[in-house]
Design an enzyme around this catalytic site. Structure first.
Site, PDB file in Angstrom:
ATOM      1  N   TYR A  40       0.935  -1.254   0.058  1.00 47.25           N
ATOM      2  CA  TYR A  40       0.061  -0.043   0.025  1.00 47.25           C
ATOM      3  C   TYR A  40       0.840   1.381   0.042  1.00 47.25           C
ATOM      4  O   TYR A  40       1.804   1.292   0.717  1.00 47.25           O
ATOM      5  CB  TYR A  40      -0.780  -0.008   0.981  1.00 47.25           C
ATOM      6  CG  TYR A  40      -1.885  -1.041   1.143  1.00 47.25           C
ATOM      7  CD1 TYR A  40      -3.072  -1.205   0.601  1.00 47.25           C
ATOM      8  CD2 TYR A  40      -1.767  -2.135   2.261  1.00 47.25           C
ATOM      9  CE1 TYR A  40      -3.938  -1.985   0.366  1.00 47.25           C
ATOM     10  CE2 TYR A  40      -2.773  -3.220   2.351  1.00 47.25           C
ATOM     11  CZ  TYR A  40      -3.898  -3.121   1.566  1.00 47.25           C
ATOM     12  OH  TYR A  40      -4.838  -4.039   1.432  1.00 47.25           O
ATOM     13  N   ASP A  71     -15.473  -9.876  -0.018  1.00 49.12           N
ATOM     14  CA  ASP A  71     -16.191  -8.674  -0.534  1.00 49.12           C
ATOM     15  C   ASP A  71     -17.438  -9.037  -1.429  1.00 49.12           C
ATOM     16  O   ASP A  71     -18.512  -8.856  -1.319  1.00 49.12           O
ATOM     17  CB  ASP A  71     -15.517  -7.474  -1.280  1.00 49.12           C
ATOM     18  CG  ASP A  71     -14.136  -7.089  -0.391  1.00 49.12           C
ATOM     19  OD1 ASP A  71     -14.425  -6.772   0.817  1.00 49.12           O
ATOM     20  OD2 ASP A  71     -13.117  -6.610  -1.149  1.00 49.12           O
TER      21      ASP A  71
END
Length: 317
Positions: free
Chosen positions: A103, A258
């Protein structure tokens, strides 16, 4: 909106080759984030989803907003921040069994999200508020934004569905992570932890004890994801297990949780029995793993039906 979700979505760069990223020279650019993965999953199943966030006043932010809007998600509550950049991350596919994520999101526009960005009427108009444990980990203001949304949801009797989605590197300490995640879980109606997340929050226990701890903490429904095995569900009055669907090959596991959340929520919107909603969620989770990318494998309802028929497995028993 049928579902409103809050959180950061980033530009995703993936090497076009498998192996260590240091040797990659060509990358594909996509967009991904847990919350928009769920929102897009919801819209593909025929429901309305809205996303609350912030993006940078940069080319990636403009492209991201356009992409998410193009998938049918309402982006009216996404603000443009001229003082911060859009977040970025890389996905390294070293092998089918070894996927690593890096990230570059510190100080991003989404990390500046605050309670002033949460509009009461927008939350009040939803049937479900979807939250993850990622958003409150981004910054103190994001933590306050999540709590503002919870306050509005409780006031207007909007159901809260919470996926812990633990990202340990985002938290200052394990103790802080556990404190915040358990606080949110206590306010949620439905909690969707994986087994490793339940262990992280409560230590080593069996499934029944994990469920008892989450329900004792405040949840009405606990759905424990058991990876390729399936998922177990618990309420005060019932419990059961829904096996997963067999697939030949996992291409990319990221985003499966998800897709699972989108499946559960869509099933609840249709007022399906909990077992059938989880069966749909299992199918979507399996389908997502068969495609490279976080949202590329999210199906429409007819695709789920074909997938289920092709597997010839009765997963609602």
């Amino acid at each position: 909106m049928d579902v409103v979700t809050i959180g950061e979505t980033m530009a995703l760069l993936t090497p076009d080759t498998t192996g260590k990223m240091r040797y990659a020279s060509h990358f594909s650019r996509k967009f991904a984030g847990a919350e928009t993965n769920v929102a897009i999953g919801i819209t593909r199943l025929g429901y309305q989803a809205g996303w609350i966030s912030r993006v940078g006043d940069d080319e990636l932010g403009k492209a991201m907003r356009s992409f998410v809007r193009g998938e049918g998600v309402d982006v009216s509550q996404v603000k443009t921040d001229s003082q911060a950049q859009t977040g970025l991350y890389f996905k390294e596919l070293r092998s089918e069994q070894d996927v690593r994520v890096y990230y570059y999101r510190a100080g991003s526009a989404a990390s500046k999200l605050g309670p002033e960005d949460i509009k009461e009427d927008y939350i009040a108009g939803a049937k479900y508020l979807h939250l993850t444990g990622i958003t409150p980990a981004l910054s103190e203001s994001c933590y306050q934004a999540v709590y503002q949304a919870i306050e509005y949801a409780k006031k207007h009797k909007v159901k809260i569905i919470f996926d812990p989605n633990i990202r340990e590197k985002l938290w200052e300490s394990k103790e802080k992570a556990k404190q915040v995640l358990l606080e949110i879980a206590a306010k949620a109606d439905i909690v969707l932890p994986g087994l490793s997340e339940a262990k992280y929050l409560f230590g080593e226990h069996d499934l029944e004890r994990y469920a008892s701890l989450f329900i004792g903490n405040g949840a009405e429904v606990v759905i424990l994801k058991e990876g390729s095995k399936g998922a177990s569900y618990y309420t005060k009055d019932e419990h059961g297990f829904v096996p997963s669907y067999p697939i030949d090959r996992v291409v990319d596991p990221i985003g499966a949780g998800d897709g699972f959340a989108a499946g559960v929520i869509s099933g609840l919107l249709e007022k399906l029995p909990l077992e059938k909603a989880i069966a749909r969620a299992n199918a979507i989770g399996a389908m997502v793993t068969m495609v490279n990318g976080d949202v590329e494998g999210l199906p429409e309802i007819d695709e789920i039906e074909r997938f289920v028929q092709d597997t010839k497995e009765d997963v609602t028993r």
